[in-house]
Motif scaffolding. Sequence first.
Motif, PDB file in Angstrom:
ATOM      1  N   GLN A 117       0.829  -1.204   0.000  1.00  0.00           N
ATOM      2  CA  GLN A 117       0.000   0.000   0.000  1.00  0.00           C
ATOM      3  C   GLN A 117       0.857   1.246   0.000  1.00  0.00           C
ATOM      4  OE1 GLN A 117      -2.381  -0.771   3.514  1.00  0.00           O
ATOM      5  NE2 GLN A 117      -4.132  -1.321   2.213  1.00  0.00           N
ATOM      6  N   ILE A 119       0.584   5.244   1.036  1.00  0.00           N
ATOM      7  CA  ILE A 119      -0.208   6.241   1.754  1.00  0.00           C
ATOM      8  C   ILE A 119       0.069   7.614   1.162  1.00  0.00           C
ATOM      9  CG2 ILE A 119      -0.629   7.314   4.000  1.00  0.00           C
ATOM     10  CD1 ILE A 119       0.540   4.744   5.266  1.00  0.00           C
ATOM     11  N   GLY A 121      -0.610  11.676   1.779  1.00  0.00           N
ATOM     12  CA  GLY A 121      -1.113  12.585   2.802  1.00  0.00           C
ATOM     13  C   GLY A 121      -0.438  13.939   2.762  1.00  0.00           C
ATOM     14  N   LYS A 126      -7.328  15.211  -1.140  1.00  0.00           N
ATOM     15  CA  LYS A 126      -7.822  13.839  -1.054  1.00  0.00           C
ATOM     16  C   LYS A 126      -6.731  12.883  -0.577  1.00  0.00           C
ATOM     17  CE  LYS A 126     -11.178  13.859  -4.844  1.00  0.00           C
ATOM     18  NZ  LYS A 126     -11.340  13.350  -6.225  1.00  0.00           N
ATOM     19  N   PRO A 127      -6.481  12.867   0.730  1.00  0.00           N
ATOM     20  CA  PRO A 127      -5.513  11.890   1.228  1.00  0.00           C
ATOM     21  C   PRO A 127      -6.090  10.476   1.132  1.00  0.00           C
ATOM     22  CG  PRO A 127      -6.544  13.036   3.064  1.00  0.00           C
ATOM     23  CD  PRO A 127      -7.121  13.636   1.813  1.00  0.00           C
ATOM     24  N   GLY A 128      -5.251   9.485   1.240  1.00  0.00           N
ATOM     25  CA  GLY A 128      -5.798   8.132   1.161  1.00  0.00           C
ATOM     26  C   GLY A 128      -4.728   7.065   1.097  1.00  0.00           C
ATOM     27  N   ILE A 129      -5.200   5.844   0.960  1.00  0.00           N
ATOM     28  CA  ILE A 129      -4.305   4.687   0.852  1.00  0.00           C
ATOM     29  C   ILE A 129      -4.627   3.971  -0.443  1.00  0.00           C
ATOM     30  CG2 ILE A 129      -3.588   2.522   1.921  1.00  0.00           C
ATOM     31  CD1 ILE A 129      -4.477   3.676   4.612  1.00  0.00           C
ATOM     32  N   LEU A 130      -3.610   3.714  -1.237  1.00  0.00           N
ATOM     33  CA  LEU A 130      -3.827   3.027  -2.512  1.00  0.00           C
ATOM     34  C   LEU A 130      -3.139   1.671  -2.503  1.00  0.00           C
ATOM     35  CD1 LEU A 130      -3.302   5.832  -5.195  1.00  0.00           C
ATOM     36  CD2 LEU A 130      -5.385   4.483  -4.844  1.00  0.00           C
ATOM     37  N   ARG A 171      -4.436  13.349  -8.955  1.00  0.00           N
ATOM     38  CA  ARG A 171      -5.549  12.577  -8.374  1.00  0.00           C
ATOM     39  C   ARG A 171      -5.858  12.993  -6.944  1.00  0.00           C
ATOM     40  NH1 ARG A 171      -7.180   7.469 -11.179  1.00  0.00           N
ATOM     41  NH2 ARG A 171      -6.879   8.367 -13.234  1.00  0.00           N
ATOM     42  N   CYS A 172      -4.789  13.327  -6.176  1.00  0.00           N
ATOM     43  CA  CYS A 172      -5.038  13.622  -4.763  1.00  0.00           C
ATOM     44  C   CYS A 172      -5.126  15.127  -4.501  1.00  0.00           C
ATOM     45  CB  CYS A 172      -4.009  12.939  -3.872  1.00  0.00           C
ATOM     46  SG  CYS A 172      -2.326  13.252  -4.332  1.00  0.00           S
TER      47      CYS A 172
END
Lengths: 329, 201
Positions: A117, A119, A121, A126-130, A171-172
């Motif tokens: 994964q 991360i 941030g 749009k923070p997140g985990i991919l 994207r983020c």
Amino acid sequence: MLIKHPDDILPSEITSETLYQDRRQFIQTAMNTTVVTAITMATPTLLTPAHAKGLLPSSPDTSYLQELPNVKKSTFSVNEELTPLEKIISYSNFYEFGTSKSDPMRHAHTLKTRPWQVIIGGEVEKPGILNIEDILKQFPLEERIYRHRCVEGWSMVIPWVGFPLADFLKRCQPTSKAKYVQFFTLRDSEQMPGQKRDLLDWPYTESLRIDEAMHPLTLLSVGMYGKTLPNETGAPIRLVVPWKYGFKCIKSIVKVHLVEQQPFTSWETADASEYGFYANVNPDVPHPRWTQAKERRIGELTKRKTLLFNGYADQVGELYRGMDLTKYY
Amino acid sequence: MLTLLPPILCLLPLTILTFQWGTDSLGADPVATLLYETGIWSLRFLLLTLCVTPLRALLKWPAQDSESNHLRRTFGLSAFGYSSLHLLCYLWFDQSFEWSDILSDIFTRPAIAIGGLSFLFLTTLALTSNQTMINLLGKRRWKQLHQLIYLTALGSVAHFWLLAMSKVDVREPLMYGFLLTLLLLLRYPPLLNWLNKPQSP
């Protein structure tokens, strides 16, 4: 009157001359044998750790690598002779697996690249985990043949597979405060035994200015030679910035963090006088301990001239207009 | 036979390197391997040369002076041989015999300057290593001249240290530095006398 004292030493106790000579002979032979044995025993043991480089199997295991589908050829590629995959794998600076260039080939099999994964941030909307699988699906992959120049003075030509970092960052949605992008490698000394030694301030971290990160040449790579990345080269996802020295191209990324202040990078922390934040390939700015004017292309015997920004000056020169490159090395 | 073995063993690393060169098994960067191996073998033979005196004292080697001298000379000449190859690799593969680049390299990199100086010392030692030169110089002056071995060995370790690419990992030059320190300490007269002391029966 002659009084004869009895001898202190009995005749039977005196070493005979032949025996005495034998002793000398014995010691001499023993000495010679010692020297010879020492050399004989030392030779192979001294040879083996002597960067077992030369003594390694010439074809590393690549059977676990997976074909990457739908890879488009990019026009950003250079038309130069490719460095063979075995050489790329067996000649890698990846201190997480040891400091010798052949260490990753011996130790990188312990790296588990699935599940994986990343991360995202910091200064993003749009923070997140991919998951790595989602990354592979979401971004159209292209093959880009880039020159790769190490700060140590050698270079390769590598057919990377990946996608522009800019696509990933868009994207983020970085905020207006996102001035720098910071990257982190996995920290896990079970998978990465080299991290048991305090060589660098683990985890390995690198950073780019936001305009460098958004430059179309900057790549997040997930493969080479049409297949997934070999563990030795930073699987499953790594950074490729072709106009900078190789150490900027951080491997096995688990975290991308957007920040406002310029962060410290691992090599800068280790020695800022030798490894600067920018680390742009520049033949006119020597490393404190060696010149950067020339490089050895792996596979060639003599050296070739190093090009400004590794030959990408037309594309990236604009990023550094007006900057003193000897100060910001 | 026993006197022939050391020189044969001195040629062993060269034989292996030649074989690896011939079979293209010197690794991804053969030049880096050659530079490393020739350099490290030169240093190892220098240290072996320095081992002879303390070893002789320690093992109460009854052999004649000429025999230990012979062993010292074999090791010393091997060190010279490997360092010549080392220098040749540098001049040819690294610099393509471009003398202006070589000069600027010497003046800008202490590691190169120290390495070059050590090679000059070692060349002097090699050229004066035969009996003719001993006779010509006289034993006393010859001995004084050959004290240069200490500077040569110190220079070699310094050269290796300064060149250790991965500055964060200096374990290898450190190890050689430690060995050299030990060998130099053993030459401190009280220590050497202690080694030389006859063993009680």
